[in-house]
Design a protein around this motif. Structure first.
Motif, PDB file in Angstrom:
ATOM      1  N   GLY A 118       0.834  -1.202   0.000  1.00  0.00           N
ATOM      2  CA  GLY A 118       0.000   0.000   0.000  1.00  0.00           C
ATOM      3  C   GLY A 118       0.867   1.250   0.000  1.00  0.00           C
ATOM      4  O   GLY A 118       0.622   2.203  -0.740  1.00  0.00           O
ATOM      5  N   ASN A 119       1.909   1.226   0.823  1.00  0.00           N
ATOM      6  CA  ASN A 119       2.832   2.372   0.892  1.00  0.00           C
ATOM      7  C   ASN A 119       3.561   2.583  -0.442  1.00  0.00           C
ATOM      8  O   ASN A 119       3.656   3.702  -0.950  1.00  0.00           O
ATOM      9  CB  ASN A 119       3.844   2.112   2.025  1.00  0.00           C
ATOM     10  N   LEU A 120       4.036   1.486  -1.011  1.00  0.00           N
ATOM     11  CA  LEU A 120       4.754   1.569  -2.299  1.00  0.00           C
ATOM     12  C   LEU A 120       3.846   2.133  -3.397  1.00  0.00           C
ATOM     13  O   LEU A 120       4.245   3.032  -4.151  1.00  0.00           O
ATOM     14  CB  LEU A 120       5.260   0.164  -2.681  1.00  0.00           C
ATOM     15  N   LEU A 121       2.628   1.612  -3.456  1.00  0.00           N
ATOM     16  CA  LEU A 121       1.698   2.062  -4.502  1.00  0.00           C
ATOM     17  C   LEU A 121       1.326   3.528  -4.322  1.00  0.00           C
ATOM     18  O   LEU A 121       1.231   4.276  -5.292  1.00  0.00           O
ATOM     19  CB  LEU A 121       0.442   1.182  -4.494  1.00  0.00           C
ATOM     20  N   LYS A 122       1.147   3.943  -3.064  1.00  0.00           N
ATOM     21  CA  LYS A 122       0.788   5.336  -2.787  1.00  0.00           C
ATOM     22  C   LYS A 122       1.912   6.264  -3.261  1.00  0.00           C
ATOM     23  O   LYS A 122       1.669   7.298  -3.902  1.00  0.00           O
ATOM     24  CB  LYS A 122       0.559   5.502  -1.281  1.00  0.00           C
ATOM     25  N   MET A 123       3.141   5.880  -2.967  1.00  0.00           N
ATOM     26  CA  MET A 123       4.269   6.733  -3.370  1.00  0.00           C
ATOM     27  C   MET A 123       4.501   6.687  -4.876  1.00  0.00           C
ATOM     28  O   MET A 123       4.876   7.674  -5.493  1.00  0.00           O
ATOM     29  CB  MET A 123       5.527   6.318  -2.606  1.00  0.00           C
ATOM     30  N   LEU A 124       4.257   5.513  -5.456  1.00  0.00           N
ATOM     31  CA  LEU A 124       4.411   5.396  -6.912  1.00  0.00           C
ATOM     32  C   LEU A 124       3.361   6.251  -7.626  1.00  0.00           C
ATOM     33  O   LEU A 124       3.652   6.894  -8.646  1.00  0.00           O
ATOM     34  CB  LEU A 124       4.269   3.920  -7.328  1.00  0.00           C
TER      35      LEU A 124
END
Ligand SMILES: [Zn+2]
Length: 481
Positions: A118-124
């Motif tokens: 979730g964190n990775l996708l949000k930052m991406l």
């Protein structure tokens, strides 16, 4: 058409004390740019499916970074941040592209990040902006609101045991092409339940999973949805919003998608008790083996490295020695210290050492063995089972110890136990054994960090009530997206 492809894959067992570090990714793979295509095109992995689709449909792949580590404890914070930032920077550096396909697991946690995907996708999403992000996950994913919010499409494996890694990549590529070319705007609809389903009872070819899978398949066909993803989560991820459910991707029939998700979720909830795992006490399992003709596989799922456990739990070995079991048996133990001592002693020499029980200190303790060192290997080979076919395995330095008629494969690094190549690589044929303690699958009631006797594990983060931790939990199935 140009599609950026990348990913970070690891399945986390939050009970394991062993943090996952950069070296654990290096042991499987960290690939940059064109290495992704050169190294992975012929494997059973999502990237290979995307590569095949690029040839079939004529789009260009721009590979960013692809990395996988085997299931284990949480990612070290620095490791996660380094890989995440590298991936995002590489995507951001590509100025001209139409979409991103991200290959993830869905049950990865890092120190300080319970929902890393979730964190990775949000930052991406911040760098990709309005371009489509298509995410692939493992069936054992814990799909979160953050993942859904920041992906345009989430797809996942439809099989367990997982045989469709390549197919999942291929499907992701096809749906990406459809979104870019036809400019469709798919929506994700998801029902999520407060339950996890144990891997031993969730084969997609057996009941009760078949009921849920066939319902989902029928809805896909009847209402022309773009895809469905039935995810079961995995039990050894102690995070607040853990759960299983159905996710449907569609650009039409939204009300039907909602009804379909609710209906399939109801099936899982209704049959939740049918997923309970029936476990056999260790001594009873050994007795049963004695009274059975031919090979018996004692499945030590409680210490399954495929579920992220350390792989050094020696309770069953201790029981075999206590019972002076003397038929041909094979098993694996992760113990770098013991490997070192055995290598120093040399082939055909005797060693007296304390084996295993050094990482899983909660449920296991070392067993004293007087053994003969039979052989020594470098521990590197390619997997031959369908899941991750062709991917390189590195068990580290590996020794074979023989105690009575028990062959113990002792490795420096953790071993994926579902592939018979682990045995064949060191010259042992598991079919010839009386007992093979597989670090995977079913049955023996050992106590370990991936036990299906969930009452022994120290869950403290998962939101309660939760099934099966609260066995009589009541719940009304609801939509979360
Ligand atoms: Zn899985």
């Amino acid at each position: 058409m140009k599609i950026v492809v990348g990913g970070i894959v690891q399945e986390t067992n939050t009970f394991s004390p062993i943090l996952t570090k950069i070296q654990d990714f290096k042991d499987i793979f960290i690939l940059y740019g064109k290495e992704v295509i050169e190294d992975l095109a012929d494997k059973n992995i999502e990237y290979a499916g995307i590569i095949k689709a690029s040839k079939d449909f004529g789009f260009k792949i721009i590979p960013a970074i692809a990395c996988n580590a085997w299931p284990s404890g949480k990612l070290e914070k620095g490791t996660y941040i380094k890989l995440r930032d590298e991936l995002i920077k590489r995507v951001d550096d590509v100025k001209d592209y139409d979409a991103v396909i991200l290959v993830l697991h869905g049950s990865m946690a890092a120190e300080g990040f319970d929902d890393t995907e979730g964190n990775l996708l949000k930052m991406l999403r911040e760098v990709v902006k309005e371009k489509p992000i298509i995410t692939t996950l493992d069936l054992h994913a814990n799909v979160t609101k953050e993942m859904v919010t920041n992906s345009d499409v989430i797809l996942g494996y439809l099989t367990y045991p997982h045989t469709d890694l390549f197919d999942t990549g291929y499907r992701a590529a096809k749906i990406t092409i459809k979104i870019v070319k036809e400019k469709i705007k798919p929506k994700m609809v998801m029902a999520k339940l407060p339950l996890f389903l144990p891997p031993q009872t969730t084969s997609t070819k057996e009941e009760p999973m078949v009921k849920a899978v066939s319902k989902a398949k029928n809805y896909l066909k009847d209402y022309n949805f773009l895809s469905y993803f039935l995810f079961t989560a995995q039990p050894w991820l102690d995070v607040h919003d853990l759960g299983s459910g159905l996710l449907v991707v569609t650009d039409k029939n939204f009300e039907k998608a909602k009804d379909s998700c609710l209906d399939v979720a109801e099936i899982l909830w209704k049959h939740r008790h049918d997923f309970d795992v029936k476990l056999t006490p260790i001594n009873d399992a050994i007795e049963e083996a004695k009274n059975t003709n031919g090979l018996v596989v004692l499945s030590d799922a409680a210490d399954s490295t495929s579920s992220g456990a350390p792989g050094d739990n020696v309770n069953i070995l201790q029981a075999l020695l206590d019972k002076e079991f003397n038929e041909l048996s094979m098993l694996t133990v992760v113990d770098p210290e013991a490997v070192n001592l055995a290598v120093k002693a040399g082939i055909n020499n005797k060693v007296n050492l304390n084996l295993g029980g050094k990482m899983d200190k909660i449920f296991s303790k070392p067993v004293n063995v007087k053994a003969v060192v039979k052989s020594i290997y470098d521990g590197k080979f390619k997997l031959e089972s369908k899941t991750y076919f062709g991917i390189k395995m590195n068990m580290g330095k590996t020794v074979i110890l023989k105690v009575n008629n028990i062959y113990i494969i002792v490795t420096e690094k953790r071993v994926i136990g579902y592939d018979p190549k682990v045995y064949r690589y060191v010259g042992l044929e598991p079919k010839n054994a009386k007992i093979d303690i597989a670090k995977k699958m079913i049955d023996v009631d050992n106590k370990g960090l991936a036990s299906s006797n969930f009452s022994i594990l120290p869950y403290k983060n998962v939101k309660r009530p939760f099934y099966p931790l609260d066995y009589d939990a009541k719940f009304k199935v609801q939509m979360i997206s």
